[in-house]
Design a protein around this motif. Structure first.
Motif, PDB file in Angstrom:
ATOM      1  N   PHE A   1      39.680  18.531  54.270  1.00 22.32           N
ATOM      2  CA  PHE A   1      39.501  19.722  55.101  1.00 22.32           C
ATOM      3  C   PHE A   1      40.505  20.809  54.716  1.00 22.32           C
ATOM      4  O   PHE A   1      40.141  21.967  54.483  1.00 22.32           O
ATOM      5  N   PHE A   2      41.773  20.445  54.635  1.00 21.21           N
ATOM      6  CA  PHE A   2      42.796  21.451  54.326  1.00 21.21           C
ATOM      7  C   PHE A   2      42.726  21.911  52.871  1.00 21.21           C
ATOM      8  O   PHE A   2      43.034  23.071  52.570  1.00 21.21           O
ATOM      9  N   SER A   3      42.311  21.023  51.966  1.00 21.69           N
ATOM     10  CA  SER A   3      42.155  21.430  50.567  1.00 21.69           C
ATOM     11  C   SER A   3      41.040  22.459  50.428  1.00 21.69           C
ATOM     12  O   SER A   3      41.138  23.391  49.611  1.00 21.69           O
ATOM     13  N   LEU A   4      39.991  22.308  51.210  1.00 19.98           N
ATOM     14  CA  LEU A   4      38.917  23.304  51.208  1.00 19.98           C
ATOM     15  C   LEU A   4      39.420  24.646  51.729  1.00 19.98           C
ATOM     16  O   LEU A   4      39.020  25.709  51.228  1.00 19.98           O
ATOM     17  N   CYS A   5      40.301  24.616  52.718  1.00 15.56           N
ATOM     18  CA  CYS A   5      40.896  25.864  53.218  1.00 15.56           C
ATOM     19  C   CYS A   5      41.699  26.549  52.123  1.00 15.56           C
ATOM     20  O   CYS A   5      41.604  27.772  51.924  1.00 15.56           O
ATOM     21  N   ILE A   6      42.495  25.763  51.394  1.00 17.66           N
ATOM     22  CA  ILE A   6      43.292  26.320  50.296  1.00 17.66           C
ATOM     23  C   ILE A   6      42.380  26.882  49.220  1.00 17.66           C
ATOM     24  O   ILE A   6      42.578  27.994  48.715  1.00 17.66           O
ATOM     25  N   ALA A   7      41.343  26.111  48.855  1.00 18.16           N
ATOM     26  CA  ALA A   7      40.423  26.535  47.804  1.00 18.16           C
ATOM     27  C   ALA A   7      39.694  27.824  48.173  1.00 18.16           C
ATOM     28  O   ALA A   7      39.534  28.730  47.346  1.00 18.16           O
ATOM     29  N   LEU A   8      39.248  27.929  49.415  1.00 15.64           N
ATOM     30  CA  LEU A   8      38.556  29.139  49.860  1.00 15.64           C
ATOM     31  C   LEU A   8      39.480  30.349  49.807  1.00 15.64           C
ATOM     32  O   LEU A   8      39.078  31.442  49.376  1.00 15.64           O
ATOM     33  N   SER A   9      40.720  30.175  50.239  1.00 16.56           N
ATOM     34  CA  SER A   9      41.677  31.284  50.209  1.00 16.56           C
ATOM     35  C   SER A   9      41.970  31.730  48.774  1.00 16.56           C
ATOM     36  O   SER A   9      42.011  32.930  48.472  1.00 16.56           O
ATOM     37  N   LEU A  10      42.170  30.762  47.885  1.00 14.16           N
ATOM     38  CA  LEU A  10      42.438  31.100  46.485  1.00 14.16           C
ATOM     39  C   LEU A  10      41.217  31.740  45.832  1.00 14.16           C
ATOM     40  O   LEU A  10      41.345  32.676  45.027  1.00 14.16           O
ATOM     41  N   ALA A  11      40.026  31.246  46.176  1.00 12.53           N
ATOM     42  CA  ALA A  11      38.798  31.776  45.582  1.00 12.53           C
ATOM     43  C   ALA A  11      38.589  33.233  45.967  1.00 12.53           C
ATOM     44  O   ALA A  11      38.165  34.057  45.145  1.00 12.53           O
ATOM     45  N   GLU A  12      38.894  33.563  47.206  1.00 15.05           N
ATOM     46  CA  GLU A  12      38.747  34.945  47.655  1.00 15.05           C
ATOM     47  C   GLU A  12      39.678  35.869  46.873  1.00 15.05           C
ATOM     48  O   GLU A  12      39.277  36.961  46.444  1.00 15.05           O
ATOM     49  N   ILE A  13      40.912  35.431  46.656  1.00 12.93           N
ATOM     50  CA  ILE A  13      41.875  36.249  45.908  1.00 12.93           C
ATOM     51  C   ILE A  13      41.479  36.321  44.441  1.00 12.93           C
ATOM     52  O   ILE A  13      41.559  37.383  43.808  1.00 12.93           O
ATOM     53  N   CYS A  14      41.025  35.199  43.894  1.00 15.93           N
ATOM     54  CA  CYS A  14      40.604  35.145  42.489  1.00 15.93           C
ATOM     55  C   CYS A  14      39.462  36.115  42.222  1.00 15.93           C
ATOM     56  O   CYS A  14      39.404  36.770  41.173  1.00 15.93           O
ATOM     57  N   SER A  15      38.552  36.223  43.159  1.00 17.62           N
ATOM     58  CA  SER A  15      37.411  37.126  43.000  1.00 17.62           C
ATOM     59  C   SER A  15      37.858  38.583  42.907  1.00 17.62           C
ATOM     60  O   SER A  15      37.224  39.397  42.228  1.00 17.62           O
ATOM     61  N   ALA A  16      38.962  38.902  43.559  1.00 22.79           N
ATOM     62  CA  ALA A  16      39.485  40.274  43.505  1.00 22.79           C
ATOM     63  C   ALA A  16      40.315  40.528  42.254  1.00 22.79           C
ATOM     64  O   ALA A  16      40.320  41.636  41.718  1.00 22.79           O
ATOM     65  N   TYR A  17      41.017  39.476  41.758  1.00 21.48           N
ATOM     66  CA  TYR A  17      41.907  39.632  40.607  1.00 21.48           C
ATOM     67  C   TYR A  17      41.635  38.544  39.568  1.00 21.48           C
ATOM     68  O   TYR A  17      42.410  37.585  39.425  1.00 21.48           O
ATOM     69  N   PRO A  18      40.539  38.638  38.803  1.00 23.60           N
ATOM     70  CA  PRO A  18      40.161  37.577  37.853  1.00 23.60           C
ATOM     71  C   PRO A  18      40.896  37.680  36.519  1.00 23.60           C
ATOM     72  O   PRO A  18      40.357  38.157  35.517  1.00 23.60           O
TER      73      PRO A  18
END
Length: 511
Positions: A70-87
């Motif tokens: 559950f918490f790893s998915l939270c981390i992954a979602l947060s990182l994915a959102e930032i990655c999408s802005a700064y690839p």
């Protein structure tokens, strides 16, 4: 390059201040598959299953897995959102610079980059050395097992095996990214196939525990002098947390992936979701067939206490009267751990390339150099050499070496936390999302991720045995503190005078 021929990832890269240097020939599927192969459920669970069994057993493994997922998915979602802005291939440290603003950007980028690259190098050591240890056990069972005169390699042979593995990883990484993309896709499917092959084998030939036992049995006999059930349960989480790491690799490959602004973020989330599903299947088959925990962990058994290898050995021994055949099944995790370690070298070299491109590492000009295949070959070489050096303490002390390897988990987790923390604090109102956006849930998910990383950072520094002696001391906080002082001192004495964050090599307006 003609703007009309550029995809959205290339255009976004130029907006962020970088021209296209790495070859953008990795497919979106290859990006996801490589990220999935680096997380590699079999590679994470196989060498750490003993930890789950020893600290809590089935209850710790089953419920701990769900909590960590559950918490790893939270981390992954947060990182994915930032990655999408700064690839960018710089990934985490570039994000910290952008999110930290003028006041904190350079310093947070500096610390994030150093923690990230330390995690990559120590992760390379951790995964590849776990393969050397598994090969040691595989050779043991193939020659008859510990109780039937099998050959158990000395620590010097193990280190030689480790060195050979690293050299092979380096040689394959010199290949062009197109080959690595294809290989990542193949290995991704092999990871899925391996889970099903091992799971079916275990459930088919070994006696199964009842569901009640699996979901309610708690192992307190850890042999470590720890009797508090909550404490034991928390230590049991280490297996799951070690397994679900490395998904930032999709970001490090974003400059080599088509439409990286759209695909890399989804690659992070897709790889974690796939790993959660495959990990659940793998653990269910393991836990339901791990009936005799003391036998599996006994250092006097045929595999010297390597629990999963003993499960395989017992299965072949009971059905085919020859446990040596288990060596063939052990080759599945051996192969998958090798490719996991190899792809960590790939991701780590891209991180090293990006960090040196911005002048943040010693010998940056050397590390930033590309070969004719547009591969940062010097970054690959340095990562291999440093990983080998990190393995040498094993010759003197297995305890100190294990503490060194735990730094991989802590360092990468801290590197994850810094940009997420900046996103939900300093950049809460200024962040401009990319194609992947969490909307109104962004801040809540970000805070859940930050709180969890803080928790596991403390958890990895706790004593794992009592009484605490020089032989049982968890050296992780000592090593972590020592490491944190190095880049901090480097910043105070030198870096703060010249490091201003990522250095653009293309005319733009954002940096």
């Amino acid at each position: 390059m003609d703007a009309a021929k550029m995809d959205s990832g290339q255009r976004r890269l130029q907006e962020l201040g970088y021209k296209q240097e790495l070859k953008r020939s990795m497919s979106p599927l290859g990006n996801v598959a490589m990220c999935f192969s680096i997380i590699s459920i079999i590679s994470g669970i196989t060498p750490t299953y003993n930890t789950g069994l020893r600290y809590g057993g089935p209850v710790s493994i089953v419920y701990g897995w769900l909590i960590v997922c559950f918490f790893s998915l939270c981390i992954a979602l947060s990182l994915a959102e930032i990655c999408s802005a700064y690839p960018t291939s710089g990934g985490l440290y570039f994000w910290s610079y952008k999110l930290g603003g003028r006041r904190w950007g350079a310093f947070t980028a500096w610390m994030t980059g150093w923690f990230n690259i330390a995690g990559m190098w120590s992760g390379t050591a951790s995964v590849n050395f776990s393969l050397a240890l598994l090969l040691q056990v595989t050779i043991l069972v193939s020659t008859g097992g510990s109780n039937e005169g099998g050959y158990y390699a000395s620590k010097y042979v193990v280190v030689c095996l480790y060195g050979g593995i690293l050299v092979l990883c380096g040689l394959i990484n010199v290949l062009g990214i197109r080959w690595l993309s294809w290989l990542g896709t193949v290995v991704g499917f092999l990871n899925i196939l391996g889970v099903f092959v091992i799971g079916i084998f275990l459930l088919a030939i070994l006696p199964r525990q009842s569901a009640q036992t699996v979901f309610t049995s708690f192992n307190e006999e850890n042999g470590a002098g720890i009797h508090s059930k909550p404490y034991i349960f928390l230590l049991g989480l280490l297996m799951s947390q070690y397994t679900l790491l490395g998904y930032d690799s999709a970001a490090h490959m974003s400059e080599e992936t088509g439409a990286g602004d759209k695909t890399s973020g989804y690659g992070i989330v897709g790889a974690v979701v796939g790993s959660v599903v495959m990990g659940t299947i793998y653990l269910v088959s393991l836990v339901f067939t791990s009936g005799d925990t003391p036998h599996l962990l006994n250092p006097d058994n045929d595999t010297k206490g390597y629990a999963i290898a003993q499960l395989f050995y017992d299965g072949f021994k009971s059905h085919y009267d020859d446990g040596r055949w288990s060596a063939f099944l052990l080759m599945i995790p051996c192969v998958l751990i090798f490719f996991c370690g190899m792809f960590i070298v790939t991701a780590g070299s891209r991180m090293c390339y990006a960090f040196s491109r911005d002048g943040a590492l010693p010998l940056s000009r050397f590390l930033h150099r590309l070969n004719k295949r547009e591969v940062p070959v010097n970054a690959v070489l340095v990562g291999i050499v440093i990983a080998f050096v990190l393995g040498l303490p094993y010759l003197a002390s297995a305890v100190a070496f294990q503490a060194t390897l735990s730094i991989a988990t802590i360092s990468i987790s801290v590197a994850y936390m810094i940009p997420i923390l900046l996103r939900v604090t300093v950049a809460r109102h200024s962040f401009v999302p990319g194609p992947l956006h969490l909307g109104k849930f962004s801040i809540v998910i970000g805070w859940l991720a930050v709180c969890w990383i803080m928790t596991i950072t403390v958890l990895f520094c706790l004593p794992v045995a009592y009484p605490v002696t020089t032989e049982t001391l968890n050296y992780a906080p000592v090593i972590l503190g020592g490491f944190a002082i190095i880049p901090l001192a480097y910043w105070v004495l030198s870096g703060r005078h010249w490091f201003r964050g990522p250095v653009p090599n293309y005319e733009c307006v954002e940096i």
